[in-house]
Enzyme design. Structure first.
Site, short mmCIF file in Angstrom:
data_model
loop_
_atom_site.label_atom_id
_atom_site.label_comp_id
_atom_site.label_asym_id
_atom_site.label_seq_id
_atom_site.Cartn_x
_atom_site.Cartn_y
_atom_site.Cartn_z
N ARG A 171 -47.40 -100.87 77.97
CA ARG A 171 -46.17 -101.67 78.01
C ARG A 171 -44.92 -100.82 78.24
O ARG A 171 -43.80 -101.23 77.92
CB ARG A 171 -46.02 -102.52 76.74
N LEU A 172 -45.10 -99.63 78.81
CA LEU A 172 -43.97 -98.77 79.16
C LEU A 172 -43.60 -99.05 80.62
O LEU A 172 -43.67 -98.19 81.49
CB LEU A 172 -44.34 -97.30 78.95
#
Length: 204
Positions: A183-184
């Site tokens: 989720r970066l």
């Protein structure tokens, strides 16, 4: 070639978000199985209640993003009331998203006439037969209206209804999002500044 990241060069070397959008749309046209030009269109009704639905993008350039509709539909009335809207493109297979926000303007009669004339004949009939967003007593009533207008316009050109035309979102903000592990994600936003654009990365 579709990459797995939103590279620094995508926004440090480009001052034009429309060029980047065009490249992403071309990737979507090659990868998405259905309607790569589909976009969620968000509006607000006169009571301040948000509304959203899918529409098809029918054109874009440095002036904005164009779609067509019945002006007497819910979205038509809501846009004419506020003259503001937003779009969200989501290309699932590419793990990409583009968000667009800004004021709205009506396309010219010439633009609307040209696009309407390019539509399949059945779609042009449908624009006359459908009282979009309003109550429909039965499917038969719609089919009856289609038959009546098919007979009316059996020969010759089918004129564009006055209530059917296009809108152009003139973006003030365009945000590009690309999925990354854990989720970066990559997020790059272009904000209109005078005659140009300011660019920045955002935390995911």
């Amino acid at each position: 070639m579709v990459t797995n990241a939103l590279n620094e060069s995508d926004f440090t070397e480009s001052g034009d978000p429309f060029r980047l959008f065009g490249a992403w749309l071309a990737d979507a046209e090659a990868a998405e199985p259905n309607d790569p030009n589909a976009t969620a269109l968000a509006t607000v009704d006169p009571h301040g209640m948000p509304n959203v639905r899918m529409v098809l993008l029918k054109g874009f350039d440095e002036h904005g993003f164009v779609f067509y509709t019945n002006y007497e539909s819910a979205k038509g009335r809501e846009i004419l009331s506020s003259m503001k809207a937003a779009m969200c493109f989501h290309w699932k297979s590419l793990r990409r998203q583009v968000r667009v926000r800004g004021p709205v303007e009506e396309v010219s009669r010439e633009e609307a006439d040209a696009y309407y004339a390019s539509r399949p004949r059945g779609s042009r009939i449908g624009a006359w037969a459908s009282k979009q967003s309003r109550p429909l007593e039965s499917r038969f009533a719609l089919e009856k209206a289609v038959a009546e207008y098919t007979a009316k316009f059996a020969v010759g050109a089918i004129p564009r209804p006055d209530y059917w035309s296009g809108f152009r979102i003139v973006p003030e903000i365009i945000e590009f999002w690309h999925d990354r592990p854990f989720r970066l994600h990559d997020r790059v936003v272009f904000k209109r500044s005078g005659k140009g654009w300011e660019k920045m990365r955002l935390y995911p």
